[in-house]
Structures are given as structure tokens and as C-alpha cells.
Design a protein around this motif. Structure first.
Motif, PDB file in Angstrom:
ATOM      1  N   GLY A 203       0.837  -1.185   0.000  1.00  0.00           N
ATOM      2  CA  GLY A 203       0.000   0.000   0.000  1.00  0.00           C
ATOM      3  C   GLY A 203       0.871   1.233   0.000  1.00  0.00           C
ATOM      4  N   LYS A 208      -2.844   2.513   4.231  1.00  0.00           N
ATOM      5  CA  LYS A 208      -3.366   1.694   3.141  1.00  0.00           C
ATOM      6  C   LYS A 208      -2.797   0.276   3.197  1.00  0.00           C
ATOM      7  CE  LYS A 208      -4.545   5.407  -0.068  1.00  0.00           C
ATOM      8  NZ  LYS A 208      -4.333   6.018  -1.402  1.00  0.00           N
ATOM      9  N   LYS A 212      -4.926  -3.154   3.534  1.00  0.00           N
ATOM     10  CA  LYS A 212      -4.686  -4.285   2.641  1.00  0.00           C
ATOM     11  C   LYS A 212      -4.460  -5.566   3.442  1.00  0.00           C
ATOM     12  CE  LYS A 212      -3.636  -6.516  -1.173  1.00  0.00           C
ATOM     13  NZ  LYS A 212      -4.677  -6.858  -2.173  1.00  0.00           N
TER      14      LYS A 212
END
Length: 278
Positions: A203, A208, A212
Motif C-alpha cells: 500500500g 493503506k 490491505k
């Protein structure tokens, strides 16, 4: 029957078990340049991370000596279980095996089982807690050995690190992955597979990458209702709680624990690292 659980200091547990007389840590040593410490009750995470951040040299660890393990096996307990950091990452497992041989040469046969965790951090912790559960159920030594081997093989470990330098410099990741991550703020999502590190995703930025990782856990985990979710963090309790809550919003585990990393795990996870095992 009485039991004792010995583990190397890569094992991260809930705080109350560090003072439980049934549990005993065998410390690795840590080195950052000229700074040398034992990974024991004197370990100061903040001071260690400061040395890591300021040093141009890669932090290193050294596994416990066979004699350290042999001394830990000297106990009145009928059953002794010893859990070590993955043999793919450290010589701790082999040292424990030699320690068992030394003990039996001097004192005779004893029920001692050495577990290669094929994991690290809270992975060792979950194995320790499962051994305690089986022993308290009254299972025989042979039954615990069989069940723990199966439990170990069924464990899953994911992690996302803010800083990959220690893993890269110690040869645990390819230089290209670490370079790309450092240059583009790409944070790999990694999994421990049979004791080795495998990249499963990535990510842009830590948030992020964590999302993930949670996506992978939701997609791939099965039959977790009877399992404990363990989240270990290096100096970032809020991030660990965020990850725990994201996972529990999607999957129903029997229980969830959040633990801070001790010395060896702090060295590899580095400041802000998150490790998830179930």
C-alpha cells in the motif's frame, strides 16, 4: 502434572505472564554499534529505538547459548516446553536442541519438547498460551506435543512495517523491495510462510498497507471462532488497537490480545511496526 514453558526473548506475551513462575524467558543479546544489551527485564524500548535511529550500523541479535537453555531446563516441573524464534531467522532453535542434549547427558531423560515456532513475536506468545491451555486441560505430554505441532502449522502471521531497513540489512528482504519502499513510501504487506518472509501485497503509506493486510485476513482466514487474535506493536498502541478493531469488525475471534514488542521483535519490527498472528 506440573509444567514449565521456556521461550526465547522474541516471544511477546500479555504483561501478566512475564511474572508467572510457569513461564521463563531465555534472552537473546542485542547490539547497535557499541551499544550492547540483553533482551531481558532491563530492556528499555525507547532507548533502544533511539540508538537504532541514530546509528548508521544495522542492529544485530545473538541467540542464547546452549548452556542458557540447559539451565532453564533445570526445573522440578514434569513437562518442559521450549518455544523459539523461527529457525529460518535465528540459531535459537538449534541452540535449544543442544541445550536439551546437554541437560539429558548430565541429568538423564526428561519430557522436554523444543518447538520451532516458524514465527516470531506474538506467534511464540500464542503457542505458549495454547500449551498452557492444553496442560490445564490435563492432556498428556505426548498429546500436547501432537496438538501444539498441529496448532503451530495452522498459525498465520502477517506484518506491516514502517521501516524495512533492519530486515533488509540482515538479508531478510531483497534490497530492491526495501529501496522501492523507502523511495516511494510503499509499505509491503508480508506473511510468514513456513518461517520465511513472503510479500503478499502493498500500500502507498502505512494506513493503506494496514487496510490491505486486514483485507487479506478477512478473505483468507477460516474457522477463527475458537482462535485468539494477537496483535503486536512496536511503540504504537493506537495503531495496534486500530488494526485489532478493523479485524474484529470483519471476523469473530474467540478473543483478542494486544502486546508491545520486547527487544528482538522491536529490532525487526522497528518503530511503528505491526504484527498480527492467529
Amino acid at each position: 502434572m506440573s509444567f514449565k514453558i521456556v521461550y526465547d526473548s522474541c516471544c511477546d506475551l500479555p504483561e501478566e505472564y512475564y511474572s508467572d513462575p510457569r513461564f521463563q524467558s531465555v534472552p537473546l543479546s542485542l547490539e547497535v554499534g557499541d551499544y550492547h544489551i540483553m533482551d531481558d527485564e532491563t530492556f528499555d524500548q525507547a532507548q533502544f529505538l533511539k540508538h537504532v535511529a541514530e546509528s548508521e550500523e544495522c542492529p544485530k541479535s545473538a541467540c542464547p547459548s546452549p548452556d542458557s537453555y540447559m539451565q532453564a531446563f533445570k526445573t522440578d516441573a514434569d513437562h518442559v516446553y521450549c518455544i523459539t524464534l523461527s529457525s529460518k531467522l535465528s540459531g535459537s532453535y538449534n541452540s535449544a536442541l543442544i541445550g536439551k542434549d546437554l541437560y539429558e547427558e548430565e541429568y538423564g531423560e526428561k519430557d522436554i519438547f523444543i518447538v520451532d515456532s516458524l514465527s516470531a513475536s506474538c506467534g511464540l506468545g500464542l503457542i505458549a498460551l495454547k500449551i498452557m491451555e492444553y496442560e490445564e486441560q490435563g492432556l498428556s505430554f505426548e498429546e500436547v506435543v501432537d496438538k501444539i505441532s498441529a496448532f503451530r502449522n495452522d498459525m498465520t502471521t502477517f506484518f506491516v512495517l514502517d521501516n524495512l531497513e533492519t530486515l533488509r540489512k540482515n538479508g531478510r528482504l531483497s534490497g530492491m523491495k526495501a529501496l522501492v519502499a523507502a523511495t516511494l513510501s510503499i509499505k509491503p504487506v508480508c506473511e510468514g510462510v513456513e518461517g520465511n518472509i513472503v510479500q503478499r501485497g502493498q500500500g502507498v503509506g502505512i494506513r493503506k498497507a494496514l487496510v490491505k493486510m486486514v483485507d487479506l485476513i478477512e478473505k483468507e482466514s477460516r474457522d477463527v471462532e475458537d482462535r485468539i487474535l494477537a496483535v503486536a506493536h512496536c511503540n504504537n498502541f493506537e495503531r495496534a488497537m486500530l488494526v485489532r478493531d478493523m479485524i474484529l469488525a470483519r471476523k469473530k475471534f474467540k478473543d483478542a490480545i494486544v502486546v508491545d514488542t520486547r527487544g528482538v521483535s522491536s529490532m525487526y519490527a522497528n518503530d511503528g511496526g505491526i504484527i498480527v498472528t492467529y
